[in-house]
Enzyme design. Structure first.
Site, PDB file in Angstrom:
ATOM      1  N   ASN A 210       0.862  -1.182   0.000  1.00  0.00           N
ATOM      2  CA  ASN A 210       0.000   0.000   0.000  1.00  0.00           C
ATOM      3  C   ASN A 210       0.900   1.234   0.000  1.00  0.00           C
ATOM      4  OD1 ASN A 210       0.512   0.915   2.840  1.00  0.00           O
ATOM      5  ND2 ASN A 210      -0.245  -1.153   3.238  1.00  0.00           N
ATOM      6  N   ASP A 279      -3.344  -6.845   4.980  1.00  0.00           N
ATOM      7  CA  ASP A 279      -4.310  -7.761   5.610  1.00  0.00           C
ATOM      8  C   ASP A 279      -4.144  -9.199   5.144  1.00  0.00           C
ATOM      9  OD1 ASP A 279      -5.490  -5.838   7.174  1.00  0.00           O
ATOM     10  OD2 ASP A 279      -6.885  -5.216   5.598  1.00  0.00           O
ATOM     11  N   LYS A 289      10.546 -15.898 -10.781  1.00  0.00           N
ATOM     12  CA  LYS A 289       9.727 -14.852 -11.391  1.00  0.00           C
ATOM     13  C   LYS A 289       8.619 -15.487 -12.238  1.00  0.00           C
ATOM     14  CE  LYS A 289      10.078 -10.838 -14.349  1.00  0.00           C
ATOM     15  NZ  LYS A 289      10.671 -10.384 -15.585  1.00  0.00           N
ATOM     16  N   PHE A 323      -4.477   2.949  14.783  1.00  0.00           N
ATOM     17  CA  PHE A 323      -4.876   3.876  13.721  1.00  0.00           C
ATOM     18  C   PHE A 323      -5.986   3.210  12.921  1.00  0.00           C
ATOM     19  CE2 PHE A 323      -2.149   7.638  12.944  1.00  0.00           C
ATOM     20  CZ  PHE A 323      -1.414   7.565  14.108  1.00  0.00           C
ATOM     21  N   LYS A 337     -13.268  -0.531  15.463  1.00  0.00           N
ATOM     22  CA  LYS A 337     -11.895  -1.042  15.670  1.00  0.00           C
ATOM     23  C   LYS A 337     -11.434  -0.776  17.099  1.00  0.00           C
ATOM     24  CE  LYS A 337     -10.713  -0.594  10.798  1.00  0.00           C
ATOM     25  NZ  LYS A 337     -10.107   0.165   9.722  1.00  0.00           N
ATOM     26  N   LYS A 341     -10.559  -4.203  19.074  1.00  0.00           N
ATOM     27  CA  LYS A 341      -9.131  -4.465  19.323  1.00  0.00           C
ATOM     28  C   LYS A 341      -8.726  -4.075  20.750  1.00  0.00           C
ATOM     29  CE  LYS A 341      -8.200  -3.900  14.382  1.00  0.00           C
ATOM     30  NZ  LYS A 341      -7.184  -3.956  13.347  1.00  0.00           N
TER      31      LYS A 341
HETATM   32  N1  CTP Z   1      -3.365  -3.775  12.076  1.00  0.00           N
HETATM   33  C1  CTP Z   1      -2.553  -4.754  12.584  1.00  0.00           C
HETATM   34  N2  CTP Z   1      -2.438  -5.962  11.945  1.00  0.00           N
HETATM   35  C2  CTP Z   1      -3.116  -6.188  10.810  1.00  0.00           C
HETATM   36  C3  CTP Z   1      -3.955  -5.201  10.278  1.00  0.00           C
HETATM   37  C4  CTP Z   1      -4.060  -3.992  10.932  1.00  0.00           C
HETATM   38  O1  CTP Z   1      -1.917  -4.535  13.618  1.00  0.00           O
HETATM   39  N3  CTP Z   1      -2.971  -7.369  10.223  1.00  0.00           N
HETATM   40  C5  CTP Z   1      -3.502  -2.494  12.815  1.00  0.00           C
HETATM   41  C6  CTP Z   1      -2.972  -1.272  12.100  1.00  0.00           C
HETATM   42  O2  CTP Z   1      -1.601  -1.042  12.406  1.00  0.00           O
HETATM   43  C7  CTP Z   1      -3.864  -0.163  12.624  1.00  0.00           C
HETATM   44  C8  CTP Z   1      -5.178  -0.866  12.925  1.00  0.00           C
HETATM   45  O3  CTP Z   1      -4.870  -2.245  13.017  1.00  0.00           O
HETATM   46  O4  CTP Z   1      -3.389   0.374  13.844  1.00  0.00           O
HETATM   47  C9  CTP Z   1      -6.257  -0.663  11.898  1.00  0.00           C
HETATM   48  O5  CTP Z   1      -5.756  -0.961  10.616  1.00  0.00           O
HETATM   49  P1  CTP Z   1      -6.664  -0.729   9.332  1.00  0.00           P
HETATM   50  O6  CTP Z   1      -5.870  -1.114   8.123  1.00  0.00           O
HETATM   51  O7  CTP Z   1      -7.285   0.631   9.380  1.00  0.00           O
HETATM   52  O8  CTP Z   1      -7.868  -1.712   9.551  1.00  0.00           O
HETATM   53  P2  CTP Z   1      -8.007  -3.265   9.604  1.00  0.00           P
HETATM   54  O9  CTP Z   1      -8.118  -3.665  11.042  1.00  0.00           O
HETATM   55  O10 CTP Z   1      -6.942  -3.927   8.805  1.00  0.00           O
HETATM   56  O11 CTP Z   1      -9.432  -3.471   8.964  1.00  0.00           O
HETATM   57  P3  CTP Z   1      -9.942  -3.097   7.476  1.00  0.00           P
HETATM   58  O12 CTP Z   1      -8.737  -3.263   6.573  1.00  0.00           O
HETATM   59  O13 CTP Z   1     -10.993  -4.103   7.239  1.00  0.00           O
HETATM   60  O14 CTP Z   1     -10.448  -1.686   7.541  1.00  0.00           O
END
Ligand code: CTP
Length: 401
Positions: A210, A279, A289, A323, A337, A341
């Site tokens: 990302n 995720d 490759k 975040f 969240k 969490k």
């Molecule tokens: N986070 C994490 N581990 C993951 C995914 C996310 O620790 N595998 C943490 C991020 O560092 C952030 C928070 O969870 O502090 C929220 O991340 P975000 O990408 O906004 O949301 P997700 O929980 O991944 O949910 P979604 O992608 O469905 O919005």
């Protein structure tokens, strides 16, 4: 450089080869929002002309104790009163000795005797001079008097030898000075910050990721550092230089980030998860490759562990801040969240706009707290948001204890 904004810094320059580096120092301090006034020794003027400092600082340079001025101003006394901090770079062995023993025989050393604000000396000299007992004893005398001494860097010196004695880079000196001027309200606290994206390899040369730049997480790590904390930064791949003097662990995948976080988590007082963690990872990373010999390519993905959720499950006395990167339904998603969490606070972040979120230097965020309080933060620099976040952690979770 939050706490250098609108500050008056007096820069003392004494006669060493590193004088030329101090021109860059003036520029960086001004960029950080400070006004800079320069006091030079006569020897320093043999390396860099006062006109250079005068032109860059925008103020007359103080050179002599009894220089004829249009009024009766004694710059060395007046400037000592207006200084928020004083930096002497380079500090020669001679100036170090004079300050240690209270000798005031020129404008710089007389000025230094009159100063009451914090003083940072950046000694730079030949390695054997630096290691000389007399110099080291003077350093101890000054440190016992609460004058800060920046250890010289090691490397190749102008005299041709290699060793300790170089003036550190201007950016490092400014970072130190910033710490000296910042409140030390996190002194002794152990902080873990994660930053940047993670990447998940498809084959040895391609990956899913990302656009997170890491700027927000790095700003938070540096804010904690400047306020006295002991900071560990776990970072995914970014283009930002590792922050000076902060233990930084570099990872690539979400799995590696999880391992690094769980290795350090139990020793931490506060954990801030600013990283944009992927995720999903590729179920079967190709060993070589992938060739484009099919029209369609399907890649199977498997969910990564939610590191933050696991931290929330394990949490005992720690303060846990997450975040939420959102493109819509900011409040609902963030609150969901926060609760799922088990967080103390969440920073909800609008991403996908030019001036907010990934890559930008500014950010538009909202703070949500576990007791239901919320705060909308106007668009501001990521550095300012970082310091505001630290202020709120203090007022909501630390001062209350
Ligand atoms: N986070 C994490 N581990 C993951 C995914 C996310 O620790 N595998 C943490 C991020 O560092 C952030 C928070 O969870 O502090 C929220 O991340 P975000 O990408 O906004 O949301 P997700 O929980 O991944 O949910 P979604 O992608 O469905 O919005």
């Amino acid at each position: 450089m939050y706490h250098l904004k609108n500050k008056t810094i007096i820069l003392g320059v004494s006669g060493g080869i590193a004088c030329y580096k101090s021109v860059e120092l003036v520029r960086l301090l001004q960029k950080a929002g400070a006004s800079v006034y320069v006091v030079m020794t006569q020897n320093a003027t043999r390396f860099v002309g006062p006109l250079t400092f005068e032109a860059i600082s925008g103020h007359p340079v103080c050179l002599e104790l009894f220089a004829p001025t249009p009024d009766t101003t004694f710059h060395h006394i007046q400037w000592a009163e207006m200084a928020d901090a004083v930096l002497v770079a380079p500090t020669t062995a001679n100036v170090l000795a004079k300050v240690a023993h209270g000798i005031a025989d020129d404008a710089l050393t007389t000025f230094l005797l009159a100063v009451q604000s914090p003083i940072l000396l950046s000694p730079s000299m030949n390695t054997r001079m630096w290691e000389n007992k007399a110099v080291q004893e003077n350093v101890s005398i000054l440190e016992n008097r609460n004058i800060s001494i920046l250890q010289p860097a090691s490397g190749e010196l102008a005299c041709g030898t290699t060793g300790a004695g170089r003036q550190p880079d201007a950016a490092i000196i400014v970072e130190y000075l910033h710490r000296l001027l910042s409140p030390q309200d996190y002194y002794g606290k152990k902080i873990l910050v994660t930053a940047g994206p993670t990447i998940e390899y498809i084959d040895p040369v391609r990956f899913i990721s990302n656009p997170s730049s890491g700027k927000m997480g790095y700003a938070i790590a540096r804010a904690f550092y400047s306020r006295g904390a002991n900071v560990t930064l776990i970072t995914g791949p970014t283009h930002i230089e590792f922050p000076f003097d902060i233990r930084t662990i570099s990872v690539q995948t979400a799995n590696e980030m999880a391992d690094a976080v769980f290795e350090h988590e139990s020793q931490m007082d506060i954990i801030i998860k600013a990283a944009a963690v992927a995720d999903y990872h590729v179920t079967q990373k190709a060993a070589h490759k992938i060739k484009k010999d099919t029209d369609e390519l399907h890649i199977a993905l498997k969910k990564n562990q939610d590191i933050l959720k696991e931290l929330g499950r394990r949490k005992k006395h720690q303060i846990l801040v997450g975040f939420a990167a959102e493109t819509q339904e900011l409040k609902n998603n963030a609150l969901q969240k926060l609760s799922a969490k088990n967080l103390d606070m969440i920073v909800a972040n609008i991403v996908g706009q030019k001036d907010s979120g990934f890559q930008a230097d500014t950010n538009h965020v909202m703070f949500f707290f576990k007791d239901g309080k919320e705060e909308s933060i106007p668009l501001m620099s990521k550095e300012s948001i970082a310091h505001l976040l630290l202020d709120r952690i203090q007022s909501n979770f630390l001062r209350a204890v």
